[in-house]
Design an enzyme around this catalytic site. Structure first.
Site, short mmCIF file in Angstrom:
data_model
loop_
_atom_site.label_atom_id
_atom_site.label_comp_id
_atom_site.label_asym_id
_atom_site.label_seq_id
_atom_site.Cartn_x
_atom_site.Cartn_y
_atom_site.Cartn_z
N ARG A 1 27.92 7.99 -10.75
CA ARG A 1 27.37 6.82 -11.43
C ARG A 1 27.63 5.50 -10.73
O ARG A 1 27.00 4.50 -11.06
CB ARG A 1 27.92 6.76 -12.86
CG ARG A 1 27.38 7.87 -13.75
CD ARG A 1 28.01 7.83 -15.14
NE ARG A 1 29.41 8.26 -15.11
CZ ARG A 1 30.19 8.28 -16.19
NH1 ARG A 1 29.72 7.86 -17.35
NH2 ARG A 1 31.44 8.69 -16.08
N ARG B 1 33.99 13.24 -6.98
CA ARG B 1 32.89 12.56 -7.68
C ARG B 1 32.13 11.60 -6.76
O ARG B 1 31.64 10.56 -7.21
CB ARG B 1 33.39 11.80 -8.91
CG ARG B 1 33.69 12.69 -10.11
CD ARG B 1 33.69 11.85 -11.40
NE ARG B 1 34.72 12.36 -12.29
CZ ARG B 1 35.71 11.64 -12.78
NH1 ARG B 1 35.83 10.36 -12.48
NH2 ARG B 1 36.60 12.18 -13.59
N ARG C 1 19.13 10.04 -12.15
CA ARG C 1 19.47 10.56 -13.47
C ARG C 1 18.46 10.09 -14.53
O ARG C 1 18.08 10.85 -15.42
CB ARG C 1 20.88 10.13 -13.89
CG ARG C 1 21.15 10.55 -15.33
CD ARG C 1 22.54 10.45 -15.80
NE ARG C 1 22.58 10.63 -17.24
CZ ARG C 1 23.61 11.03 -17.94
NH1 ARG C 1 24.72 11.31 -17.33
NH2 ARG C 1 23.55 11.15 -19.24
N ASP D 1 28.87 20.43 -12.67
CA ASP D 1 29.92 20.06 -13.62
C ASP D 1 30.92 21.20 -13.71
O ASP D 1 30.57 22.36 -13.48
CB ASP D 1 29.33 19.77 -15.01
CG ASP D 1 30.36 19.14 -15.93
OD1 ASP D 1 30.60 17.92 -15.78
OD2 ASP D 1 30.96 19.85 -16.76
N TYR E 1 38.75 22.43 -22.76
CA TYR E 1 37.45 21.98 -23.28
C TYR E 1 36.87 22.98 -24.28
O TYR E 1 36.26 22.60 -25.28
CB TYR E 1 36.46 21.77 -22.14
CG TYR E 1 36.67 20.50 -21.37
CD1 TYR E 1 36.21 19.27 -21.86
CD2 TYR E 1 37.30 20.51 -20.12
CE1 TYR E 1 36.39 18.10 -21.14
CE2 TYR E 1 37.47 19.33 -19.40
CZ TYR E 1 37.02 18.14 -19.91
OH TYR E 1 37.19 16.97 -19.20
#
Length: 369
Positions: free
Chosen positions: A32, A28, A41, A78, A154
């Site tokens: 963020r 990652r 973003r 992702d 998921y």
């Protein structure tokens, strides 16, 4: 088509070749915690707006490399793009995790599943090619996917889960349905990763993020067997160049011996694993010896820079001196976190980490000479 690779330290380490320093990249690493990522973003309007736009995906992949002297780039995407292409309707609400509009929870839903048309994932492959060109040979590019089991979690739960109740109910009550889903997932992931390789990825990684939630007997049957199925279908090389394959199972330290038998080059380890023991177990010598990747606790990055440096040294010292003989292969280490970087991490702390890894790992090699 692509510029020659200038910094091949990561690739050399993946192939158990001697390197001048221990390569470092972070799971990652484009994300963020970087203010420039948050700005991009915001311009994209949503996470999927970011991930499906070639220019934006290229921009954010390169952002950490402009700040830090990292040894590899990883595609910004992702892990859930594959089930999205199966028609499950992936979305991200700001501040929340991923969610599927159509979870797969019964026999009818499983019956509808099929390997998706890879053209639906063209945006990923276009991003890979764009990023590879933009890197201009500075460092290698890693492509990736979620593992068949992690995707299934998921897909059945419809979102992240704290107890995996729905997918584990299917596992114990209707294992036939889960096996069917996992087989489709494995074949889809293999196709997807091969297409990333063809588009320009120089290594590929399988993220088995939720393998560690399985019971001991279930891990082999429902996770490892399908990771093996993916690996058996992956391209070993492209354009005459070997493509290293990396597997990371969070919580997988319990099954290191079994994972050591996988047909891959690199095993990623979380922070619960002792690197010295793992090296002795699966990373030292022999035809199936693995490169080890990891495994700093991501929360170390909230400590002050001096403590970050001390903890990075502990990880490097735990693995021990990598081999330095350019005439043969031997034990090598790729420095990484034991899981993805936390979004609240101060960027300057990442800088302290990368510098500490490069400096200390060079010192370790000079002491060996």
């Amino acid at each position: 088509m692509f510029a020659p690779l200038k910094n091949d330290t990561f690739i050399r380490a993946c192939l158990r070749q001697a390197t001048t320093h221990t390569p470092v990249w972070l799971m990652r690493q484009a994300g963020r915690y970087l203010p420039e990522y948050r700005d991009t973003r915001a311009r994209a309007g949503s996470f999927m707006g970011l991930a499906t736009n070639t220019d934006y995906a290229t921009e954010v992949t390169l952002q950490p490399l402009e700040r830090f002297p990292l040894d590899a780039a990883i595609l910004f995407s992702d892990i859930l793009t594959v089930p999205d292409a199966m028609g499950l309707g992936l979305s991200f609400a700001l501040g929340e995790g991923p969610r599927f509009a159509s979870p797969v929870q019964d026999e009818q839903a499983v019956a509808k599943l099929e390997v998706p048309d890879m053209n639906k994932l063209r945006y990923v492959f276009d991003a890979v090619t764009s990023i590879r060109k933009a890197l201009n040979g500075s460092v290698p590019l890693i492509g990736f996917s979620g593992s068949p089991w992690t995707l299934a979690c998921y897909m059945v739960e419809g979102a992240g889960s704290s107890d995996y109740r729905l997918v584990k109910t299917m596992l114990y009550q209707r294992p036939d349905l889960l096996h069917k889903m996992l087989a489709i997932n494995a074949d889809s992931v293999a196709l997807y990763l091969n297409a990333q390789i063809e588009a320009g990825a120089q290594a590929v990684m399988i993220f088995d993020s939720w393998g560690g939630v399985l019971a001991d007997a279930a891990f082999e049957e429902f996770s490892l067997a399908y990771t093996r199925r993916v690996l058996s279908q992956l391209k070993r090389e492209h354009d005459g160049v070997i493509i290293p394959r990396l597997v990371f199972t969070k919580g997988g330290g319990l099954w290191l011996d079994a994972m050591g038998q996988l047909d891959c080059e690199v095993l990623g380890l979380d922070w619960t694993v002792n690197l010295a023991k793992a090296r002795a177990q699966v990373g030292e010598n022999g035809p199936k010896a693995k490169v080890l990747q990891g495994n700093l606790d991501p929360n170390v990055l909230f400590a002050n820079p001096a403590q970050i440096e001390a903890e990075a040294k502990k990880v490097l010292d735990s693995f021990g001196r990598p081999h330095t003989d350019n005439t043969k292969t031997g034990p090598t280490h790729i420095f990484n976190l034991g899981h993805g970087i936390n979004q609240h991490t101060p960027p300057e702390h990442v800088s302290a980490l990368v510098n500490a890894v490069h400096t200390h790992s060079r010192n370790m090699r000079s002491q060996q000479a």
